[in-house]
Design an enzyme around this catalytic site. Structure first.
Site, short mmCIF file in Angstrom:
data_model
loop_
_atom_site.label_atom_id
_atom_site.label_comp_id
_atom_site.label_asym_id
_atom_site.label_seq_id
_atom_site.Cartn_x
_atom_site.Cartn_y
_atom_site.Cartn_z
N GLU B 233 40.13 -16.70 -2.30
CA GLU B 233 40.74 -18.05 -1.78
C GLU B 233 39.67 -18.92 -1.89
O GLU B 233 38.53 -18.88 -1.27
CB GLU B 233 41.07 -17.79 -0.33
CG GLU B 233 41.77 -19.24 0.09
CD GLU B 233 41.04 -20.09 0.92
OE1 GLU B 233 40.40 -20.78 0.30
OE2 GLU B 233 41.02 -20.27 2.25
N CYS B 270 39.09 -25.58 4.50
CA CYS B 270 39.00 -25.42 2.82
C CYS B 270 40.53 -26.11 2.68
O CYS B 270 41.22 -26.33 1.51
CB CYS B 270 39.59 -23.95 2.45
SG CYS B 270 40.73 -23.03 3.72
#
Lengths: 497, 497
Positions: B233, B270
């Site tokens: 990720e 994020c």
């Protein structure tokens, strides 16, 4: 006379991918029932020309019409059963968690479902001109997922591929779908496949074939600026482990079952049992004798194409030339050019363990009997093999229970674990897993057979805080499509209140 | 005083993987309830030392205790809710098709369920010392799947990692699990991570962090003799598209919501919204003014570690140096060393479309306002961006309906699609999708948050023709674990008759 087709040019590849991408924008809006209707129409269009398809495929592949008729019917069943699975919609993996504005911080409304990845490039296989080629499993799964398909015809049955493609295109027209939903290209050279996999508008790849081919595409896809998923099903040796008590009780029946499994369709199934592992004793000798006798009687037959026949001869010879490998039985008939040579070879486990060349597939009617001194050595053999599509175990219930270590190792190595049966005969069912650890496939988490194969070509999207009227029908409160959904952690078909 | 830890040697990496593999053989035999018990015990052991964990993490990461307490509670919730999902067993995707010996050829009995892949290597993130590090989401998912975990501590919070690891190891001991079920290694150098990913006994990798780091591990894993799945990720810019009518109706509220989203946790999420896209008009100017005022008032704050602070300064300066990019607002306070500089920049869409450097993440409290001449140009911007974890849309219902093209493009680019909200705040729920098309992650089909993340670390195995007594409990006729299973294409908890 075989028709020859020109390879697609790079310009044609680019045009195909652009057209596929344009079609994607239309096709993904089609609801589950419309996609299912398309798949069923493809099946009907193929059935309307089945005689021509089967005779053409037989001429191109050297497979007999009876064998091809079974495969043709399987292909129709795949299309119609995946259509039903598509319409049923359980594969969408819908999860809904309703919001709570009173929580601090407020809990959002979240609704997730699978959406199609985009244009999928499918590589037809040589050994299944229908079931794993032009309108085969990968194509059916991609179309069910909502992805358009660009297919690269296998050059060994390009005319069959062309005829099947015409049927698919007629179906697309009848269903009012854009032309680009299914595009058929020829490409005998690797360059066409390479250009297709590297094209930025390609979003996934399905492949069935050799390790070398599948691995090359996998590497190309991972080397792209935007890597994409490749599902390559690359075959395996499908080892069979035979425990003594079961073999003793039934050596003749097991031998007959395996003689058939090893040689059917000229040994050209990806689930062909290429390694048989047993413990040296009287029963194993009996088994070898029975099996050998039947192998002797199998007539050589033309293989799929001269390249495969040549490779079979080379790999067979190389295997037989290894230290301590002996021929246990071979056909009593003289093979013609491009014909197979049904063969049972044998080797002591000690040598097998030292020589990894013997662990590799000899694609064709060839099987290697690995003779172990005891079950311990058999377990070492199990430990030494690579990832497989299938492992088979021939054992009594008591033997299964008495050998948990062997059983666990074999499970670890394969995608399908067969007890007292043969690996050939891959049922088309949701419960089927036709996959397995590398090098059997490039991703052990996905299957090439069964409607779960649709999931190779779809990804989840989560909608956060969308009002009911704006949500896709699949996610609306009232559940208008009557789908199974996991709502607040409970599976149900109920509306969301 | 910060403790410094020595990097693991190659020998220690090898020993760790061997020990993990040995533990795998034990751990995978634990039933779903035992695995769930383990995860819950980990949560309790962490809670017992929560004060020490939070103060240590605050010292190491510069994040304040309030922020870390929220994250700590999230981590506990992940462990316990994934434990419940594990025990519930729906994730096993069980499919059963019963046999039919009367069919010609006989139809085999087929039963499929997910089994664990093997040892999973997890790389802790810098920005979530609890939730996406040592006992974070990847670890919880892998353990739920039945995989042992080898964790490489993030060097920026190695002491926190060590303390969390101790808690996990105490839990393992209490649950009677082998030591190798969870192994903790330090490694500030890339060599340790490389050796872990390349080790033949490693079967999957979970990573949360930078694009450079995640892509490097992905390439290493694909270059192995046996490629393995990597879920990296890698963050994203999480673009927000604001349509005029909605902005006009509520510019101040939307600005406040976004000022918070851009700057919370020093912009180090994020899902931080790094690009805001609007149509040039009076409302957008108002929005810019409101947002700018709030950004000015945000105090600079220490970033996670000096490397991240340095990278923020460099990337911010580089972005601001691009043609036609201007500072719209920045903090009115002077930053100290290693502190952030909350910033709103602006650029005309025409320049944004020409300059892909502006499409990249500036990790920290930085957002770029892209000003379009109309919705058409906004659609071009949507088309130009890369794959994202999230896209957000600020729009009235009428605007959503009037712009299907824009909506479809945005859906295509992201894993989560937020309407009239902010992308930060990733709910832990089954319906969450924290993933998205490359380069947001290395595989858009899987998620890092929510119990569906367990599926990253499991693969199906199909049992063919096994008698009931030999089958795993999950697949037995009587359904002793009371699991949801798809039997002959119907979901049910009923026994198989």
């Amino acid at each position: 006379m075989a028709i020859t087709y020109k390879d697609a040019t790079i310009q044609e590849v680019n045009d195909a991918m652009q057209s596929s991408w344009n079609a994607f924008k239309e096709y993904r809006k089609k609801d589950l029932k419309e996609r299912a209707q398309f798949l069923k129409t493809v099946a009907r269009e193929m059935q309307d020309v089945s005689a021509e398809l089967i005779s053409t495929a037989s001429r191109e592949t050297n497979l007999d019409e009876a064998r091809l008729t079974v495969e043709f019917n399987r292909t129709v069943f795949q299309l119609t059963s995946y259509a039903d699975a598509c319409a049923n919609g359980t594969w969408l993996d819908i999860r809904i968690d309703t919001g709570d504005s009173k929580r601090n911080p407020p809990k959002p409304d979240l609704r997730k479902m699978l959406v199609p990845l985009g244009p999928v490039v499918v590589f037809g296989s040589s050994n299944f001109p229908f079931a794993y080629s032009t309108a085969g499993g990968d194509t059916a799964c991609a179309l069910a997922a909502g992805c358009p398909v660009v297919i690269k015809a296998h050059p060994a049955h390009a005319e069959t591929s062309e005829l099947v493609a015409n049927a698919v295109q007629r179906a697309a027209k009848k269903c009012g779908l854009p032309e680009g939903v299914f595009i058929h290209l020829h490409g005998a050279s690797f360059e066409v496949g390479k250009a297709l996999v590297q094209h930025p508008l390609t979003k996934a790849v399905g492949f069935t074939g050799s390790f070398e081919g599948g691995k090359a595409l996998f590497d190309l896809a991972n080397g792209r600026e935007e890597p994409i998923p490749v599902f390559s099903e690359m075959g395996s040796v499908n080892p069979v482990f035979m425990l003594p008590a079961k073999l003793k009780s039934d050596a003749a029946t097991i031998a007959t079952m395996y003689a058939d499994s090893i040689t059917q369709s000229v040994g050209q199934f990806c689930t062909n049992p290429g390694i048989l592992v047993g413990v040296e004793d009287y029963s194993l000798e009996q088994f070898k004798k029975f099996l050998g006798k039947q192998i002797q009687k199998v007539r050589p037959a033309k293989m799929l194409h001269p390249g495969i026949a040549k490779s079979f001869v080379q790999k067979r010879e190389k295997a037989l030339a290894q230290k301590s490998v002996a021929v246990a039985a071979t056909t009593e008939f003289e093979p013609d050019e491009n014909e197979s040579i049904p063969t049972l070879a044998e080797v002591p486990a000690k040598e097998f363990l030292k020589n990894t060349l013997l662990h590799k597939e000899v694609f064709g009617p060839f099987s290697l009997l690995v003779k172990c001194s005891d079950v311990n050595e058999m377990t070492q053999v199990a430990n030494a093999i690579e990832g497989q599509l299938t492992c088979s175990l021939i054992a009594t219930n008591d033997e299964v229970k008495a050998n948990p270590k062997l059983v666990e190792i074999l499970k670890d190595k394969c995608g399908r674990f067969v007890l007292n049966g043969v690996p050939t005969g891959v049922e088309v069912a949701l419960s089927m897993h036709h996959g397995g650890p590398y090098p059997a496939t490039t991703d052990s988490r996905f299957t090439a057979v069964g409607a779960d194969g649709i999931k190779r070509f779809a990804r989840p999207v989560c909608f956060q805080n969308w009002s009911n009227e704006l949500l896709p029908d699949e996610l609306k409160n009232e559940n208008p499509l009557n789908l199974w959904r996991t709502v607040n952690n409970e599976l149900s078909k109920d509306p969301v209140i």
